[in-house]
Design an enzyme around this catalytic site. Structure first.
Site, mmCIF file in Angstrom:
data_model
loop_
_atom_site.group_PDB
_atom_site.id
_atom_site.type_symbol
_atom_site.label_atom_id
_atom_site.label_comp_id
_atom_site.label_asym_id
_atom_site.label_seq_id
_atom_site.Cartn_x
_atom_site.Cartn_y
_atom_site.Cartn_z
ATOM 1 N N ASN A 7 -1.500 98.746 131.181
ATOM 2 C CA ASN A 7 -2.586 98.638 130.714
ATOM 3 C C ASN A 7 -3.628 97.539 131.723
ATOM 4 O O ASN A 7 -3.266 96.705 131.928
ATOM 5 C CB ASN A 7 -2.086 97.268 129.467
ATOM 6 C CG ASN A 7 -2.829 97.103 128.682
ATOM 7 O OD1 ASN A 7 -3.744 97.208 128.877
ATOM 8 N ND2 ASN A 7 -2.688 96.168 127.943
ATOM 9 N N ARG A 91 -2.503 102.242 127.282
ATOM 10 C CA ARG A 91 -2.472 101.854 127.195
ATOM 11 C C ARG A 91 -4.355 101.722 126.840
ATOM 12 O O ARG A 91 -4.732 101.817 127.540
ATOM 13 C CB ARG A 91 -2.506 100.386 126.665
ATOM 14 C CG ARG A 91 -3.174 99.763 125.222
ATOM 15 C CD ARG A 91 -3.044 97.879 125.813
ATOM 16 N NE ARG A 91 -3.387 97.653 124.357
ATOM 17 C CZ ARG A 91 -4.695 96.492 124.147
ATOM 18 N NH1 ARG A 91 -4.685 95.602 125.295
ATOM 19 N NH2 ARG A 91 -4.863 96.648 123.289
ATOM 20 N N HIS A 180 -4.431 97.037 117.019
ATOM 21 C CA HIS A 180 -2.705 96.827 117.060
ATOM 22 C C HIS A 180 -1.677 97.586 116.840
ATOM 23 O O HIS A 180 -0.579 96.604 115.986
ATOM 24 C CB HIS A 180 -2.513 94.972 116.517
ATOM 25 C CG HIS A 180 -2.816 93.638 117.135
ATOM 26 N ND1 HIS A 180 -3.898 93.305 115.801
ATOM 27 C CD2 HIS A 180 -3.367 93.360 118.399
ATOM 28 C CE1 HIS A 180 -4.068 91.738 117.315
ATOM 29 N NE2 HIS A 180 -3.852 91.754 118.376
ATOM 30 N N ARG A 241 -11.542 83.959 117.499
ATOM 31 C CA ARG A 241 -12.381 84.752 116.488
ATOM 32 C C ARG A 241 -12.156 84.148 115.262
ATOM 33 O O ARG A 241 -11.740 83.784 114.662
ATOM 34 C CB ARG A 241 -11.571 85.936 116.712
ATOM 35 C CG ARG A 241 -12.181 86.565 117.753
ATOM 36 C CD ARG A 241 -11.682 87.939 117.649
ATOM 37 N NE ARG A 241 -10.550 88.123 119.098
ATOM 38 C CZ ARG A 241 -9.367 89.302 119.614
ATOM 39 N NH1 ARG A 241 -9.182 90.189 118.813
ATOM 40 N NH2 ARG A 241 -9.061 89.465 120.192
ATOM 41 N N GLU A 385 5.035 96.642 122.486
ATOM 42 C CA GLU A 385 4.397 97.649 123.018
ATOM 43 C C GLU A 385 4.610 98.329 124.272
ATOM 44 O O GLU A 385 4.305 99.876 123.719
ATOM 45 C CB GLU A 385 2.818 97.146 122.901
ATOM 46 C CG GLU A 385 2.438 95.931 122.000
ATOM 47 C CD GLU A 385 1.271 95.791 121.496
ATOM 48 O OE1 GLU A 385 0.200 95.427 121.452
ATOM 49 O OE2 GLU A 385 1.063 93.738 122.323
#
Ligand code: AMP
Length: 405
Positions: A7, A91, A180, A241, A385
């Protein structure tokens, strides 16, 4: 087959090495501060102590070289030779409308990922650096890319289009993509296995709630809707956020506060959410602690956070004309007993009966937190993941090998 999962960010690179015979992690680690003279490599072999190394790593090619050096190190490595790495899975955040599943890296795929730089300017260029760095260090090893957006490509246009002039979609591909996806795909599959039911038979809402947070409505085994949009800013209130706000706030604030577009963008992405409301932290643990000590703003942040998740669960239950499984995952979803309770208590009308005892158990495996009588099953499923990336990489490279033989 041994698969290296990478990643790559702009100044960091995380890795995990899997043995796919038993899906076990052999080693993992991260390179931080790439581009600086004091970059840090932290290597964690499974059965040996962690190793930390500080040195100058100016680019991703050197970062991948250091990862390989660590993995093949005679003392703390997990491989005797780098040719034991059979495949590398990456990823990639944005796959646009082109990629609805994981793919083998080819010249054409790299070109497409570059074309998508506009849609993910912070992420896709960094992922490309990771892919090129692996090409340089391991030129004959097949690479696979796994996209965060791919799982959501099954959404109908009623879910993914925004009610704005359609020319904007045609010209600039402005639409909901969702993120996601790897996590939503992993936990939904795992939840169906846990319940011993076909995923296609379930109406499921998966709640990936961590620093970033998104919900997905999954019907017929496919993503039907999701709360993040063209970017990961839309939807739930998150650590820093804002999630959903009235879009008219943007020009209004720019005008009143004399802010530039970049400043407003930064305000909504980095200085909003739980951090803004609590005035304490973007971290759920710290906010919860402050709330328990009586801090009113922390309580407001916690309550707003739970309220917004609840609203989306209600919306998705309506969107699918029902829900029978809700899954919590990621840092907050897997660990916050208080938040799960706050969410589930407020939507008991849907047929959810939380089992307080089960909800409070601190376990690392998939489990049900509702009573046996509860009509809707609520599960906690730890996300993984990296494992899904390793599995996709394995499947694609294996099929390549069998096609060649
Ligand atoms: P992630 O982005 O998935 O790593 O999740 C990070 C978030 O999970 C942070 O807000 C953490 O505070 C939160 N988190 C991790 N452990 C706990 C815990 N035991 N209780 C509450 N929140 C937690």
């Amino acid at each position: 087959m041994k698969v290296l999962v990478i990643n790559a960010g702009s100044s960091s690179l995380k890795y995990q090495l899997y043995d796919m015979r038993n899906e076990l992690v052999l080693a993992s680690g991260r390179v931080e501060r790439i581009g600086m003279d004091s970059s840090i490599v932290t290597h964690e072999p499974v059965d040996k102590p962690e190793v930390r190394n500080v040195s100058e790593i100016l680019d991703h090619v050197t970062a991948v070289k250091r990862v390989i050096d660590m993995l093949t190190h005679p003392e703390f490595g997990a491989l005797s030779h780098l040719n034991e790495i059979d495949a590398v899975g990456h990823r990639v955040v944005h796959g646009g409308e082109v990629f609805s599943s994981s793919v083998l890296v080819t010249q054409e795929v790299k070109l497409e990922i570059r074309r998508l730089f506009d849609l993910a300017p912070l992420h896709n260029p960094a992922h490309m650096m990771g892919i090129s760095a692996v090409e340089t260090n391991l030129p004959n090893v097949p690479q696979v890319v796994v996209f965060d957006t791919a799982f959501h490509q099954s959404m109908p246009n009623t879910s993914y289009l925004y009610p704005i002039p359609t020319v904007l979609y045609r010209r600039h591909k402005i639409r909901r993509y969702g993120f996601h996806g790897t996590s939503h795909a992993y936990v939904s599959t795992h939840a169906a296995e846990y319940l011993n039911k076909p995923l296609e038979s379930l109406k499921m809402i998966t709640c990936h709630i961590g620093n970033g947070a998104s919900l997905a409505a999954i019907m017929d085994g496919k993503s039907f809707d999701t709360s993040m949009g063209m970017t990961p800013l839309e939807g739930l209130m998150m650590g820093t956020r804002s999630g959903d706000i009235d879009p008219a706030i943007v020009p209004f604030v720019m005008n009143k506060e004399e802010l530039t577009l970049n400043e407003v963008n930064s305000m909504l992405n980095k200085h909003s959410g739980m951090l803004a409301i609590s005035g304490i932290s973007s971290d759920m643990r710290e906010v919860t602690e402050a709330m328990l000590e009586g801090d009113k703003n922390a309580k407001l942040a916690f309550d707003m956070y739970a309220y917004r998740v609840k609203k989306y669960i209600g919306a998705y239950a309506a969107a699918m004309n029902g829900v029978d499984t809700i899954v919590f995952t990621a840092g907050v979803g897997e660990n916050s007993v208080a938040l799960r309770k706050a969410i589930c208590d407020g939507i008991s009308f849907l047929g959810i009966e939380l089992d307080e005892q089960r909800n409070s158990e601190r376990r690392k495996d998939a489990r049900e937190i509702t009573t046996d009588a509860s009509r809707v099953k609520v599960l906690v499923v730890p996300t993984n993941e990296e494992l899904l990336i390793a599995r996709d990489t394995y499947t694609i490279v294996k099929s390549l090998e069998s096609n060649q033989s």
